[in-house]
Design a protein around this motif. Structure first.
Motif, PDB file in Angstrom:
ATOM      1  N   GLU A  31     -99.658   9.589  52.885  1.00  0.00           N
ATOM      2  CA  GLU A  31    -100.926   8.864  52.739  1.00  0.00           C
ATOM      3  C   GLU A  31    -102.077   9.842  52.535  1.00  0.00           C
ATOM      4  O   GLU A  31    -102.082  10.929  53.096  1.00  0.00           O
ATOM      5  CB  GLU A  31    -101.209   8.028  54.000  1.00  0.00           C
ATOM      6  N   LEU A  32    -103.022   9.440  51.775  1.00  0.00           N
ATOM      7  CA  LEU A  32    -104.217  10.253  51.581  1.00  0.00           C
ATOM      8  C   LEU A  32    -105.236   9.846  52.639  1.00  0.00           C
ATOM      9  O   LEU A  32    -105.768   8.734  52.599  1.00  0.00           O
ATOM     10  CB  LEU A  32    -104.801  10.037  50.183  1.00  0.00           C
ATOM     11  N   LEU A  33    -105.463  10.722  53.572  1.00  0.00           N
ATOM     12  CA  LEU A  33    -106.397  10.428  54.653  1.00  0.00           C
ATOM     13  C   LEU A  33    -107.593  11.351  54.575  1.00  0.00           C
ATOM     14  O   LEU A  33    -107.460  12.521  54.234  1.00  0.00           O
ATOM     15  CB  LEU A  33    -105.705  10.600  56.012  1.00  0.00           C
ATOM     16  N   SER A  34    -108.731  10.814  54.928  1.00  0.00           N
ATOM     17  CA  SER A  34    -109.935  11.645  54.890  1.00  0.00           C
ATOM     18  C   SER A  34    -110.323  12.144  56.278  1.00  0.00           C
ATOM     19  O   SER A  34    -111.235  12.936  56.411  1.00  0.00           O
ATOM     20  CB  SER A  34    -111.097  10.854  54.285  1.00  0.00           C
ATOM     21  N   SER A  35    -109.633  11.690  57.300  1.00  0.00           N
ATOM     22  CA  SER A  35    -109.999  12.102  58.661  1.00  0.00           C
ATOM     23  C   SER A  35    -109.519  13.512  58.967  1.00  0.00           C
ATOM     24  O   SER A  35    -108.596  14.014  58.345  1.00  0.00           O
ATOM     25  CB  SER A  35    -109.424  11.130  59.680  1.00  0.00           C
ATOM     26  N   ARG A  36    -110.171  14.124  59.930  1.00  0.00           N
ATOM     27  CA  ARG A  36    -109.800  15.483  60.346  1.00  0.00           C
ATOM     28  C   ARG A  36    -108.846  15.475  61.514  1.00  0.00           C
ATOM     29  O   ARG A  36    -108.356  16.510  61.922  1.00  0.00           O
ATOM     30  CB  ARG A  36    -111.050  16.258  60.708  1.00  0.00           C
ATOM     31  N   SER A  37    -108.614  14.289  62.079  1.00  0.00           N
ATOM     32  CA  SER A  37    -107.684  14.209  63.206  1.00  0.00           C
ATOM     33  C   SER A  37    -107.026  12.836  63.235  1.00  0.00           C
ATOM     34  O   SER A  37    -107.560  11.874  62.687  1.00  0.00           O
ATOM     35  CB  SER A  37    -108.410  14.477  64.522  1.00  0.00           C
ATOM     36  N   LEU A  73     -97.447  19.116  58.008  1.00  0.00           N
ATOM     37  CA  LEU A  73     -98.604  18.252  57.763  1.00  0.00           C
ATOM     38  C   LEU A  73     -99.900  19.042  57.874  1.00  0.00           C
ATOM     39  O   LEU A  73    -100.785  18.929  57.031  1.00  0.00           O
ATOM     40  CB  LEU A  73     -98.591  17.091  58.761  1.00  0.00           C
ATOM     41  N   GLN A  74    -100.002  19.868  58.896  1.00  0.00           N
ATOM     42  CA  GLN A  74    -101.216  20.670  59.080  1.00  0.00           C
ATOM     43  C   GLN A  74    -101.361  21.701  57.973  1.00  0.00           C
ATOM     44  O   GLN A  74    -102.467  21.967  57.524  1.00  0.00           O
ATOM     45  CB  GLN A  74    -101.211  21.329  60.462  1.00  0.00           C
ATOM     46  N   ASN A  75    -100.268  22.267  57.518  1.00  0.00           N
ATOM     47  CA  ASN A  75    -100.329  23.256  56.440  1.00  0.00           C
ATOM     48  C   ASN A  75    -100.712  22.617  55.105  1.00  0.00           C
ATOM     49  O   ASN A  75    -101.427  23.214  54.319  1.00  0.00           O
ATOM     50  CB  ASN A  75     -99.002  23.991  56.294  1.00  0.00           C
ATOM     51  N   GLU A  79    -106.814  22.357  53.462  1.00  0.00           N
ATOM     52  CA  GLU A  79    -108.148  22.290  52.870  1.00  0.00           C
ATOM     53  C   GLU A  79    -109.140  21.673  53.856  1.00  0.00           C
ATOM     54  O   GLU A  79    -110.329  21.863  53.745  1.00  0.00           O
ATOM     55  CB  GLU A  79    -108.133  21.504  51.551  1.00  0.00           C
ATOM     56  N   ARG A  80    -108.638  20.935  54.800  1.00  0.00           N
ATOM     57  CA  ARG A  80    -109.501  20.383  55.849  1.00  0.00           C
ATOM     58  C   ARG A  80    -109.277  21.220  57.095  1.00  0.00           C
ATOM     59  O   ARG A  80    -108.344  20.971  57.855  1.00  0.00           O
ATOM     60  CB  ARG A  80    -109.148  18.925  56.111  1.00  0.00           C
ATOM     61  N   LEU A  81    -110.057  22.203  57.296  1.00  0.00           N
ATOM     62  CA  LEU A  81    -109.896  23.096  58.436  1.00  0.00           C
ATOM     63  C   LEU A  81    -109.946  22.316  59.733  1.00  0.00           C
ATOM     64  O   LEU A  81    -110.765  21.420  59.912  1.00  0.00           O
ATOM     65  CB  LEU A  81    -110.987  24.167  58.435  1.00  0.00           C
ATOM     66  N   GLY A  82    -109.041  22.635  60.606  1.00  0.00           N
ATOM     67  CA  GLY A  82    -109.044  22.035  61.924  1.00  0.00           C
ATOM     68  C   GLY A  82    -108.383  20.674  62.004  1.00  0.00           C
ATOM     69  O   GLY A  82    -108.586  19.960  62.977  1.00  0.00           O
ATOM     70  N   TYR A  83    -107.569  20.274  61.011  1.00  0.00           N
ATOM     71  CA  TYR A  83    -106.869  18.990  61.106  1.00  0.00           C
ATOM     72  C   TYR A  83    -106.001  19.011  62.352  1.00  0.00           C
ATOM     73  O   TYR A  83    -105.309  19.977  62.640  1.00  0.00           O
ATOM     74  CB  TYR A  83    -106.013  18.708  59.872  1.00  0.00           C
ATOM     75  N   LYS A  84    -106.025  17.930  63.093  1.00  0.00           N
ATOM     76  CA  LYS A  84    -105.306  17.887  64.363  1.00  0.00           C
ATOM     77  C   LYS A  84    -104.591  16.551  64.517  1.00  0.00           C
ATOM     78  O   LYS A  84    -105.155  15.494  64.211  1.00  0.00           O
ATOM     79  CB  LYS A  84    -106.306  18.086  65.497  1.00  0.00           C
ATOM     80  N   LEU A  85    -103.364  16.608  64.996  1.00  0.00           N
ATOM     81  CA  LEU A  85    -102.571  15.418  65.308  1.00  0.00           C
ATOM     82  C   LEU A  85    -102.315  15.429  66.805  1.00  0.00           C
ATOM     83  O   LEU A  85    -101.710  16.364  67.327  1.00  0.00           O
ATOM     84  CB  LEU A  85    -101.254  15.428  64.537  1.00  0.00           C
TER      85      LEU A  85
END
Length: 172
Positions: A31-37, A73-75, A79-85
């Motif tokens: 999915e294309l998500l715009s959230s950072r977490s 997923l994080q890698n 482009e979105r630094l700091g993506y967190k699950l």
């Protein structure tokens, strides 16, 4: 996404929750998500805790797939630094939007493998072959069957009627 593990005599609820976590990461990757977490709510404490522990236990190999998928997923979202699950535990998904929908999908998957999502949508490790049977589930099933057998034998024993007058909880 849905995946049928098999009966509780061969698999545990924990394994089901762990597979669900890997299905979540599969969805997030496609999915294309715009959230950072992203927060994933789980009502199984053992599965939620296992995502932060590196300890070998039955079914942990599924959590290893989840952790590898999370890293991927994080890698891919670098482009979105700091993506967190984050995986959080909630008691019975109280107040979680969409829970009824997720529960309905899980119940479909629990019925049979014919309700599985198409293989091309599933994580690679679920496409290859059925998951190995859980030793914990097999032991639990065996203990349950042994208990039933013992209760039936006890009910036929001559002492049963006499002792039952004194202690109705037998066998306990």
């Amino acid at each position: 996404l849905r995946y049928h593990l098999g009966p509780l005599t061969q698999h545990t609820v924990y394994e089901g929750e762990a597979v669900a976590l890997t299905l979540v990461t599969q969805l997030l990757r496609t999915e294309l998500l715009s959230s950072r977490s992203t927060f994933v709510a789980v009502d199984n404490q053992a599965a939620a805790r296992a995502t932060t522990l590196f300890r070998s236990q039955p079914g942990h190999y599924i959590i290893d797939h989840f952790l590898a998928d999370t890293e991927l997923l994080q890698n891919t979202r670098s482009e979105r630094l700091g993506y967190k699950l984050d995986v959080i535990w909630v008691p019975g998904h109280v107040g979680i939007a969409g829970n009824e929908l997720v529960d309905g999908e899980a119940k479909k998957a629990a019925i049979s493998a014919k309700h599985n999502s198409p293989d091309c949508l599933l994580p690679e490790y679920l496409r290859q072959r059925p998951l190995p049977h859980s030793i914990a589930a097999i032991k639990q099933n065996y203990s349950s069957e042994l208990q039933k057998t013992w209760e039936n034998l006890w009910a036929k024993a001559p002492q049963y009627r006499r002792l039952r007058r004194f202690d109705r909880s037998l066998p306990s």
